[in-house]
Every structure is written in C-alpha cells, then in structure tokens.
Design a protein around this motif. Structure first.
Motif, PDB file in Angstrom:
ATOM      1  N   GLU A 292       0.814  -1.330  -0.039  1.00 39.86           N
ATOM      2  CA  GLU A 292      -0.134   0.042  -0.084  1.00 39.86           C
ATOM      3  C   GLU A 292       1.013   1.332  -0.195  1.00 39.86           C
ATOM      4  O   GLU A 292       0.536   2.330  -0.744  1.00 39.86           O
ATOM      5  CB  GLU A 292      -0.834   0.012   1.393  1.00 39.86           C
ATOM      6  CG  GLU A 292      -2.181  -0.867   1.158  1.00 39.86           C
ATOM      7  CD  GLU A 292      -3.010  -0.907  -0.078  1.00 39.86           C
ATOM      8  OE1 GLU A 292      -3.456   0.299  -0.554  1.00 39.86           O
ATOM      9  OE2 GLU A 292      -3.212  -1.828  -0.737  1.00 39.86           O
ATOM     10  N   LYS A 293       1.932   1.180   0.967  1.00 46.11           N
ATOM     11  CA  LYS A 293       2.790   2.659   1.079  1.00 46.11           C
ATOM     12  C   LYS A 293       3.600   2.848  -0.260  1.00 46.11           C
ATOM     13  O   LYS A 293       3.706   3.888  -0.676  1.00 46.11           O
ATOM     14  CB  LYS A 293       3.445   2.550   2.300  1.00 46.11           C
ATOM     15  CG  LYS A 293       4.172   3.741   2.320  1.00 46.11           C
ATOM     16  CD  LYS A 293       4.997   3.697   3.978  1.00 46.11           C
ATOM     17  CE  LYS A 293       5.771   4.903   4.211  1.00 46.11           C
ATOM     18  NZ  LYS A 293       6.432   4.794   5.376  1.00 46.11           N
ATOM     19  N   TYR A 294       4.357   1.683  -0.611  1.00 46.95           N
ATOM     20  CA  TYR A 294       5.228   2.088  -1.925  1.00 46.95           C
ATOM     21  C   TYR A 294       4.955   1.561  -2.974  1.00 46.95           C
ATOM     22  O   TYR A 294       5.239   2.560  -3.894  1.00 46.95           O
ATOM     23  CB  TYR A 294       6.681   1.047  -1.469  1.00 46.95           C
ATOM     24  CG  TYR A 294       7.269   1.600   0.186  1.00 46.95           C
ATOM     25  CD1 TYR A 294       8.152   2.818  -0.043  1.00 46.95           C
ATOM     26  CD2 TYR A 294       7.033   0.882   0.958  1.00 46.95           C
ATOM     27  CE1 TYR A 294       8.600   3.423   1.207  1.00 46.95           C
ATOM     28  CE2 TYR A 294       7.571   1.543   2.331  1.00 46.95           C
ATOM     29  CZ  TYR A 294       8.365   2.650   2.239  1.00 46.95           C
ATOM     30  OH  TYR A 294       8.963   3.112   3.229  1.00 46.95           O
ATOM     31  N   LEU A 295       4.225   0.507  -3.175  1.00 48.92           N
ATOM     32  CA  LEU A 295       3.884   0.384  -4.700  1.00 48.92           C
ATOM     33  C   LEU A 295       2.568   1.201  -5.036  1.00 48.92           C
ATOM     34  O   LEU A 295       2.659   1.775  -6.066  1.00 48.92           O
ATOM     35  CB  LEU A 295       3.491  -1.231  -4.714  1.00 48.92           C
ATOM     36  CG  LEU A 295       4.965  -1.879  -4.526  1.00 48.92           C
ATOM     37  CD1 LEU A 295       4.311  -3.614  -4.782  1.00 48.92           C
ATOM     38  CD2 LEU A 295       6.034  -1.633  -5.268  1.00 48.92           C
ATOM     39  N   VAL A 296       1.624   1.316  -4.270  1.00 53.52           N
ATOM     40  CA  VAL A 296       0.255   1.973  -4.637  1.00 53.52           C
ATOM     41  C   VAL A 296       0.478   3.568  -4.511  1.00 53.52           C
ATOM     42  O   VAL A 296       0.222   4.287  -5.596  1.00 53.52           O
ATOM     43  CB  VAL A 296      -0.949   1.684  -3.565  1.00 53.52           C
ATOM     44  CG1 VAL A 296      -2.206   2.267  -4.363  1.00 53.52           C
ATOM     45  CG2 VAL A 296      -1.191  -0.033  -4.044  1.00 53.52           C
ATOM     46  N   TYR A 297       1.050   3.930  -3.595  1.00 57.44           N
ATOM     47  CA  TYR A 297       0.976   5.533  -3.220  1.00 57.44           C
ATOM     48  C   TYR A 297       2.034   6.109  -3.662  1.00 57.44           C
ATOM     49  O   TYR A 297       2.155   7.147  -4.344  1.00 57.44           O
ATOM     50  CB  TYR A 297       0.624   5.704  -1.702  1.00 57.44           C
ATOM     51  CG  TYR A 297      -0.899   5.243  -1.474  1.00 57.44           C
ATOM     52  CD1 TYR A 297      -1.843   5.787  -2.052  1.00 57.44           C
ATOM     53  CD2 TYR A 297      -0.978   4.149  -0.545  1.00 57.44           C
ATOM     54  CE1 TYR A 297      -3.119   5.551  -1.730  1.00 57.44           C
ATOM     55  CE2 TYR A 297      -2.164   3.874  -0.167  1.00 57.44           C
ATOM     56  CZ  TYR A 297      -3.322   4.271  -0.818  1.00 57.44           C
ATOM     57  OH  TYR A 297      -4.669   4.166  -0.754  1.00 57.44           O
ATOM     58  N   ASP A 298       3.299   5.655  -3.311  1.00 58.65           N
ATOM     59  CA  ASP A 298       4.749   6.443  -3.432  1.00 58.65           C
ATOM     60  C   ASP A 298       5.219   6.453  -4.610  1.00 58.65           C
ATOM     61  O   ASP A 298       5.642   7.326  -5.322  1.00 58.65           O
ATOM     62  CB  ASP A 298       5.860   5.894  -2.300  1.00 58.65           C
ATOM     63  CG  ASP A 298       5.396   6.503  -1.025  1.00 58.65           C
ATOM     64  OD1 ASP A 298       4.423   7.312  -0.891  1.00 58.65           O
ATOM     65  OD2 ASP A 298       5.766   5.949   0.039  1.00 58.65           O
TER      66      ASP A 298
ATOM     67  N   HIS B 283       4.046   4.826  -7.708  1.00 57.23           N
ATOM     68  CA  HIS B 283       2.991   4.643  -8.516  1.00 57.23           C
ATOM     69  C   HIS B 283       3.361   4.011  -9.843  1.00 57.23           C
ATOM     70  O   HIS B 283       3.266   4.238 -10.937  1.00 57.23           O
ATOM     71  CB  HIS B 283       2.856   6.186  -9.285  1.00 57.23           C
ATOM     72  CG  HIS B 283       2.531   7.025  -8.230  1.00 57.23           C
ATOM     73  ND1 HIS B 283       1.226   7.290  -7.584  1.00 57.23           N
ATOM     74  CD2 HIS B 283       3.238   8.296  -7.282  1.00 57.23           C
ATOM     75  CE1 HIS B 283       0.971   8.060  -6.693  1.00 57.23           C
ATOM     76  NE2 HIS B 283       2.208   8.688  -6.760  1.00 57.23           N
ATOM     77  N   PHE B 284       3.333   2.632  -9.455  1.00 57.03           N
ATOM     78  CA  PHE B 284       3.819   1.703 -10.795  1.00 57.03           C
ATOM     79  C   PHE B 284       2.318   1.379 -11.268  1.00 57.03           C
ATOM     80  O   PHE B 284       1.241   1.569 -10.708  1.00 57.03           O
ATOM     81  CB  PHE B 284       4.096   0.498  -9.932  1.00 57.03           C
ATOM     82  CG  PHE B 284       5.557   0.275  -9.570  1.00 57.03           C
ATOM     83  CD1 PHE B 284       6.763   0.351 -10.503  1.00 57.03           C
ATOM     84  CD2 PHE B 284       5.809   0.319  -8.091  1.00 57.03           C
ATOM     85  CE1 PHE B 284       8.062   0.470  -9.952  1.00 57.03           C
ATOM     86  CE2 PHE B 284       7.241   0.460  -7.675  1.00 57.03           C
ATOM     87  CZ  PHE B 284       8.422   0.463  -8.505  1.00 57.03           C
ATOM     88  N   SER B 285       2.513   1.023 -12.548  1.00 54.15           N
ATOM     89  CA  SER B 285       1.242   0.624 -13.145  1.00 54.15           C
ATOM     90  C   SER B 285       0.790  -0.635 -12.405  1.00 54.15           C
ATOM     91  O   SER B 285       1.468  -1.422 -12.144  1.00 54.15           O
ATOM     92  CB  SER B 285       1.521   0.282 -14.637  1.00 54.15           C
ATOM     93  OG  SER B 285       1.964   1.416 -15.414  1.00 54.15           O
ATOM     94  N   HIS B 286      -0.459  -0.716 -12.241  1.00 51.34           N
ATOM     95  CA  HIS B 286      -0.816  -2.075 -11.683  1.00 51.34           C
ATOM     96  C   HIS B 286      -2.415  -2.250 -12.196  1.00 51.34           C
ATOM     97  O   HIS B 286      -3.002  -1.416 -12.432  1.00 51.34           O
ATOM     98  CB  HIS B 286      -1.051  -1.933 -10.108  1.00 51.34           C
ATOM     99  CG  HIS B 286      -1.844  -0.947  -9.451  1.00 51.34           C
ATOM    100  ND1 HIS B 286      -1.342   0.429  -9.415  1.00 51.34           N
ATOM    101  CD2 HIS B 286      -2.979  -1.247  -8.919  1.00 51.34           C
ATOM    102  CE1 HIS B 286      -2.441   1.162  -8.654  1.00 51.34           C
ATOM    103  NE2 HIS B 286      -3.576   0.246  -8.449  1.00 51.34           N
ATOM    104  N   ILE B 287      -2.757  -3.893 -11.890  1.00 50.76           N
ATOM    105  CA  ILE B 287      -3.807  -4.352 -12.562  1.00 50.76           C
ATOM    106  C   ILE B 287      -4.462  -4.942 -11.182  1.00 50.76           C
ATOM    107  O   ILE B 287      -3.814  -5.920 -10.635  1.00 50.76           O
ATOM    108  CB  ILE B 287      -3.768  -5.212 -13.709  1.00 50.76           C
ATOM    109  CG1 ILE B 287      -3.151  -4.212 -14.685  1.00 50.76           C
ATOM    110  CG2 ILE B 287      -5.078  -5.739 -13.959  1.00 50.76           C
ATOM    111  CD1 ILE B 287      -2.781  -4.998 -15.922  1.00 50.76           C
ATOM    112  N   ALA B 288      -5.864  -4.850 -10.788  1.00 51.35           N
ATOM    113  CA  ALA B 288      -6.261  -5.583 -10.066  1.00 51.35           C
ATOM    114  C   ALA B 288      -7.073  -6.777 -10.706  1.00 51.35           C
ATOM    115  O   ALA B 288      -7.536  -6.516 -11.435  1.00 51.35           O
ATOM    116  CB  ALA B 288      -7.453  -4.778  -9.007  1.00 51.35           C
ATOM    117  N   ILE B 289      -6.915  -7.841  -9.886  1.00 52.56           N
ATOM    118  CA  ILE B 289      -7.192  -9.071 -10.651  1.00 52.56           C
ATOM    119  C   ILE B 289      -8.053  -9.817  -9.399  1.00 52.56           C
ATOM    120  O   ILE B 289      -7.624 -10.134  -8.369  1.00 52.56           O
ATOM    121  CB  ILE B 289      -6.077 -10.195 -10.885  1.00 52.56           C
ATOM    122  CG1 ILE B 289      -5.152  -9.578 -11.679  1.00 52.56           C
ATOM    123  CG2 ILE B 289      -6.720 -11.624 -11.307  1.00 52.56           C
ATOM    124  CD1 ILE B 289      -3.828 -10.210 -11.808  1.00 52.56           C
ATOM    125  N   ALA B 290      -9.550 -10.095  -9.893  1.00 56.33           N
ATOM    126  CA  ALA B 290     -10.338 -10.691  -8.757  1.00 56.33           C
ATOM    127  C   ALA B 290     -10.648 -12.247  -9.087  1.00 56.33           C
ATOM    128  O   ALA B 290     -10.185 -12.513  -9.881  1.00 56.33           O
ATOM    129  CB  ALA B 290     -11.623  -9.863  -9.005  1.00 56.33           C
TER     130      ALA B 290
END
Length: 68
Positions: free
Chosen positions: A53-59, A61-68
């Motif tokens: 949450e802290k480094y990958l999502v917020y700080d 800003h890598f491209s990311h895809i949520a997979i459900a």
C-alpha cells in the motif's frame, strides 16, 4: 468499516519485472515495472500488505492491475 487484507503469496519475474501480489481474500494485483531492489525490500519487511500500500500503490505509482 475498513477491512484488513493480508498478503499470502507473491511472485516476481526479474526478466519482465512483473510483481504479482496475492491476498487472503482471493484477489491479486499485478505491478510493473518493479525494480529488483524494491522486490528485495518487500522480502525484508514484516508487514507485506503495508509495504504494498505505501510504496507500490501510493509512493512509487507503478502501473498495476487488480485481478479478482
């Protein structure tokens, strides 16, 4: 109400620099491009979910895809 998520497994491909994070609720997130030093820091941290949450999502800003 805030629901806690726990990281149960992860996979990293150093060639493509794709990092896939799996959570206990069955969801997954794919991050790219993640440098190897960031992956090594993930391995050293105690709270994997907080690191994501802290480094990958917020700080970072890598491209990311949520997979459900």
């Amino acid at each position: 109400m805030d629901e806690s998520r726990f990281v149960v497994m992860w996979k990293y491909n150093p060639t493509s620099r794709y990092l896939k994070i799996f959570y206990q609720d069955g969801t997954a997130v794919l991050f790219h491009p993640v440098p190897e030093f960031v992956y090594q820091n993930l391995l050293r941290t105690q709270d994997k979910a907080a690191f994501v949450e802290k480094y990958l999502v917020y700080d970072l800003h890598f491209s990311h895809i949520a997979i459900a």
